[in-house]
Design an enzyme around this catalytic site. Structure first.
Site, short mmCIF file in Angstrom:
data_model
loop_
_atom_site.label_atom_id
_atom_site.label_comp_id
_atom_site.label_asym_id
_atom_site.label_seq_id
_atom_site.Cartn_x
_atom_site.Cartn_y
_atom_site.Cartn_z
N ARG A 121 5.84 6.85 5.50
CA ARG A 121 6.78 5.72 5.49
C ARG A 121 8.04 6.14 6.21
O ARG A 121 8.42 7.32 6.20
CB ARG A 121 7.12 5.32 4.05
N HIS A 126 3.60 1.02 13.54
CA HIS A 126 2.95 1.01 12.23
C HIS A 126 1.48 0.57 12.40
O HIS A 126 1.02 -0.38 11.76
CB HIS A 126 3.68 0.08 11.25
P1 NAP Z 1 -2.95 8.96 -2.10
O1 NAP Z 1 -4.43 9.01 -2.06
O2 NAP Z 1 -2.25 8.46 -3.32
O3 NAP Z 1 -2.44 10.44 -1.78
C1 NAP Z 1 -1.09 10.79 -1.87
C2 NAP Z 1 -0.98 12.30 -1.72
O4 NAP Z 1 0.41 12.64 -1.73
C3 NAP Z 1 -1.63 13.04 -2.90
O5 NAP Z 1 -2.25 14.23 -2.44
C4 NAP Z 1 -0.42 13.39 -3.77
O6 NAP Z 1 -0.58 14.55 -4.57
C5 NAP Z 1 0.62 13.65 -2.71
N1 NAP Z 1 1.96 13.54 -3.27
C6 NAP Z 1 2.57 12.47 -3.85
N2 NAP Z 1 3.79 12.80 -4.30
C7 NAP Z 1 3.97 14.12 -4.00
C8 NAP Z 1 5.01 15.03 -4.22
N3 NAP Z 1 6.14 14.69 -4.84
N4 NAP Z 1 4.83 16.30 -3.80
C9 NAP Z 1 3.69 16.69 -3.19
N5 NAP Z 1 2.65 15.85 -2.95
C10 NAP Z 1 2.80 14.59 -3.35
O7 NAP Z 1 -2.38 8.10 -0.88
P2 NAP Z 1 -3.11 7.78 0.51
O8 NAP Z 1 -4.10 6.70 0.34
O9 NAP Z 1 -3.56 9.06 1.11
O10 NAP Z 1 -1.88 7.17 1.33
C11 NAP Z 1 -0.71 7.92 1.57
C12 NAP Z 1 0.37 7.07 2.22
O11 NAP Z 1 0.07 6.81 3.58
C13 NAP Z 1 0.56 5.67 1.63
O12 NAP Z 1 1.28 5.71 0.42
C14 NAP Z 1 1.33 4.98 2.73
O13 NAP Z 1 2.73 5.21 2.55
C15 NAP Z 1 0.86 5.70 4.00
N6 NAP Z 1 0.05 4.83 4.87
C16 NAP Z 1 0.46 4.61 6.14
C17 NAP Z 1 -0.31 3.85 6.98
C18 NAP Z 1 0.09 3.61 8.40
O14 NAP Z 1 -0.52 2.80 9.10
N7 NAP Z 1 1.10 4.32 8.92
C19 NAP Z 1 -1.51 3.28 6.54
C20 NAP Z 1 -1.90 3.52 5.23
C21 NAP Z 1 -1.11 4.30 4.39
P3 NAP Z 1 -1.70 14.58 -5.74
O15 NAP Z 1 -3.03 14.66 -5.01
O16 NAP Z 1 -1.40 15.81 -6.48
O17 NAP Z 1 -1.54 13.31 -6.51
C1 GLV Z 2 -0.03 0.70 5.43
O1 GLV Z 2 1.01 1.16 5.78
C2 GLV Z 2 -0.58 0.88 4.13
O2 GLV Z 2 0.13 1.33 3.22
O3 GLV Z 2 -1.80 0.59 3.96
#
Ligand code: NAP
Ligand code: GLV
Length: 308
Positions: free
Chosen positions: A223, A271
Site C-alpha cells: 500500500r 495499482h
Molecule cells: P496475507 O495473506 O494476510 O499476508 C500478509 C503477510 O504480512 C503475512 O505473512 C503476515 O505475517 C505479514 N505481516 C503482517 N503484519 C506484519 C508485521 N507487523 N510484521 C511482519 N509481518 C507482517 O495478505 P496477502 O493476501 O498476501 O496480501 C498482502 C497485501 O498486498 C494486501 O493487504 C494488500 O495491501 C496488498 N495487495 C496489493 C495489490 C496490488 O495490486 N498492488 C493487490 C492485492 C493485494 P503472518 O504470516 O505472520 O500473519
Molecule cells: C488490491 O490492492 C487488493 O488489495 O486486492
C-alpha cells in the site's frame, strides 16, 4: 439471500454476469440501486462510499473484492459481522508475475536497454547470475508466498519476513523486529507485500533504507502508506537506493506533478500488480456463501484485532 455489489472500479457488468451464472439463487443488487436496504444481508465491496454500511441494517456478512481491507476497517459504519477478504489463485499469480517482472527489470538492465535502443546504441551491460542475487520479501502471506515460489524458480535467493515464524521450502524465513534487522542488510532488492496496519504504516522509511545494502532496489506493491515518500526521494537522490518500482501510492491516482512521475530511478504502475478477475474470484464468493449458509467456519476471514 440478497447481495449488494458495490465498487467504483471493478466492472459491474462482468461481476453481475459472473454472480448470476454462479449463484442463480442469490438476489443481486448493484450499487447505487440498492432497492429496499432492509433486504440486503450480504455485501461484496471495494472501497465503497464511507458510511455505506450505516444504511444497511440487516447485513450479516461483508466480503472484500480486494485482499487488503484497511479502508473497510477504517470505516466506523462497518458492522460487527464477519469480514472476508479476497484470496484467489489468479490474484496470487498476477502478483507473483508483477514481482518477477520488476525484479528482472532492475537486475537485467531492462530500462537501460530500452534507452540504448531508443538511441540506436548496441550496449552490453554485465549482470550477476540470479543465484547470486538476493530478494527480500516483506510479507509471506498468500501473495508473498506466491512471489517467493516464482522468484525461487527463476533462481534467485529468497528471504522473507513475517509477523509469526515460518518454515517454507526454498525461503529463508525471518520474523519479528529482530528478524527484519537481520534480513535487510542481505537484500539486493526488497519487495513489500504487507497489509497496511498500525504496525506497518510508514515501515518503508529512512531507517529501513539505511539497513539495506547501498544501491538496493525497492518494490512496493503493498500500500502507498507503507512508504514515507520524502525518505524514498532522499534515499534515491543520495544513491542509498538504486531504484524503486511503485504500484501503490498514498494518493491514487498519483497526482499530476508528483515528483515520482518524472524521477529517473522510479518506475510507476497504476495499482495494477494484481487484479480481482470476476470469473475466478466468483468461486471464492460462492465458497464463502456456501460456508456461511451452512454455518461452517469462513476461510480468509479478517482478524480485526490483527488488522488483516
Ligand atoms: P496475507 O495473506 O494476510 O499476508 C500478509 C503477510 O504480512 C503475512 O505473512 C503476515 O505475517 C505479514 N505481516 C503482517 N503484519 C506484519 C508485521 N507487523 N510484521 C511482519 N509481518 C507482517 O495478505 P496477502 O493476501 O498476501 O496480501 C498482502 C497485501 O498486498 C494486501 O493487504 C494488500 O495491501 C496488498 N495487495 C496489493 C495489490 C496490488 O495490486 N498492488 C493487490 C492485492 C493485494 P503472518 O504470516 O505472520 O500473519
Ligand atoms: C488490491 O490492492 C487488493 O488489495 O486486492
Amino acid at each position: 439471500m440478497t447481495l449488494l455489489f458495490c465498487s467504483g472500479i471493478d466492472n459491474a457488468g462482468l461481476w453481475r454476469d459472473a454472480l448470476r451464472r454462479r449463484l442463480p439463487d442469490v438476489t443481486l443488487r448493484v450499487w447505487p440501486e440498492v432497492g429496499d436496504p432492509d433486504d440486503i444481508d450480504m455485501a461484496l465491496v471495494w472501497q465503497p462510499p464511507p458510511g455505506i454500511f450505516a444504511g444497511l441494517p440487516n447485513l450479516r456478512l461483508v466480503m472484500s473484492l480486494g485482499a487488503g481491507v484497511e479502508t473497510l476497517l477504517a470505516d466506523p459504519s462497518l458492522p460487527d459481522v464477519p469480514l472476508v477478504r479476497m484470496v484467489a489463485d489468479s490474484l496470487s499469480d498476477d502478483m507473483a508475475g508483477f514481482v518477477a517482472l520488476q525484479v528482472l527489470r532492475w537486475h537485467r538492465h531492462s530500462d537501460e536497454f530500452d534507452a540504448a535502443q531508443a538511441a540506436g546504441v548496441w550496449r552490453w551491460l554485465p549482470y550477476r547470475p540470479a543465484r547470486e542475487v538476493t530478494i527480500g520479501l516483506l510479507g509471506l502471506g498468500e501473495l508473498g508466498q506466491a512471489a517467493a515460489a516464482v522468484l525461487g524458480a527463476l533462481g534467485y535467493r529468497v528471504l522473507g519476513w513475517s509477523r509469526s515464524p515460518k518454515h517454507l521450502n526454498g525461503v529463508e524465513c525471518f520474523a519479528g523486529p529482530d528478524g527484519l534487522e537481520a534480513m535487510l542488510p542481505r537484500c539486493d532488492q526488497l519487495v513489500c507485500l504487507l497489509p497496511l496496519t498500525a504496525d506497518t504504516r510508514g515501515i518503508l522509511d529512512r531507517r529501513l533504507f539505511a539497513r539495506l545494502p547501498a544501491g538496493a532496489v525497492l518494490i512496493n506493491a503493498g500500500r502507498g502508506d507503507h512508504l514515507v515518500e520524502a525518505d524514498l526521494l532522499d534515499a534515491l537522490d543520495c544513491g542509498r537506493l538504486g531504484g524503486a518500482s511503485l504500484d501503490v501510492f498514498s494518493e491514487e491516482p498519483l497526482p499530476a506533478g508528483h515528483p515520482f512521475w518524472r524521477h529517473p530511478r522510479i518506475r510507476v504502475s497504476p495499482h495494477s500488480a494484481a487484479a480481482t478477475h470476476p470469473a475466478q474470484a466468483v468461486e471464492q464468493v460462492a465458497a464463502t456463501l456456501a460456508a456461511f449458509r451452512d454455518g461452517r467456519p469462513l476461510a480468509n476471514r479478517v482478524d480485526r484485532g490483527r488488522g488483516y
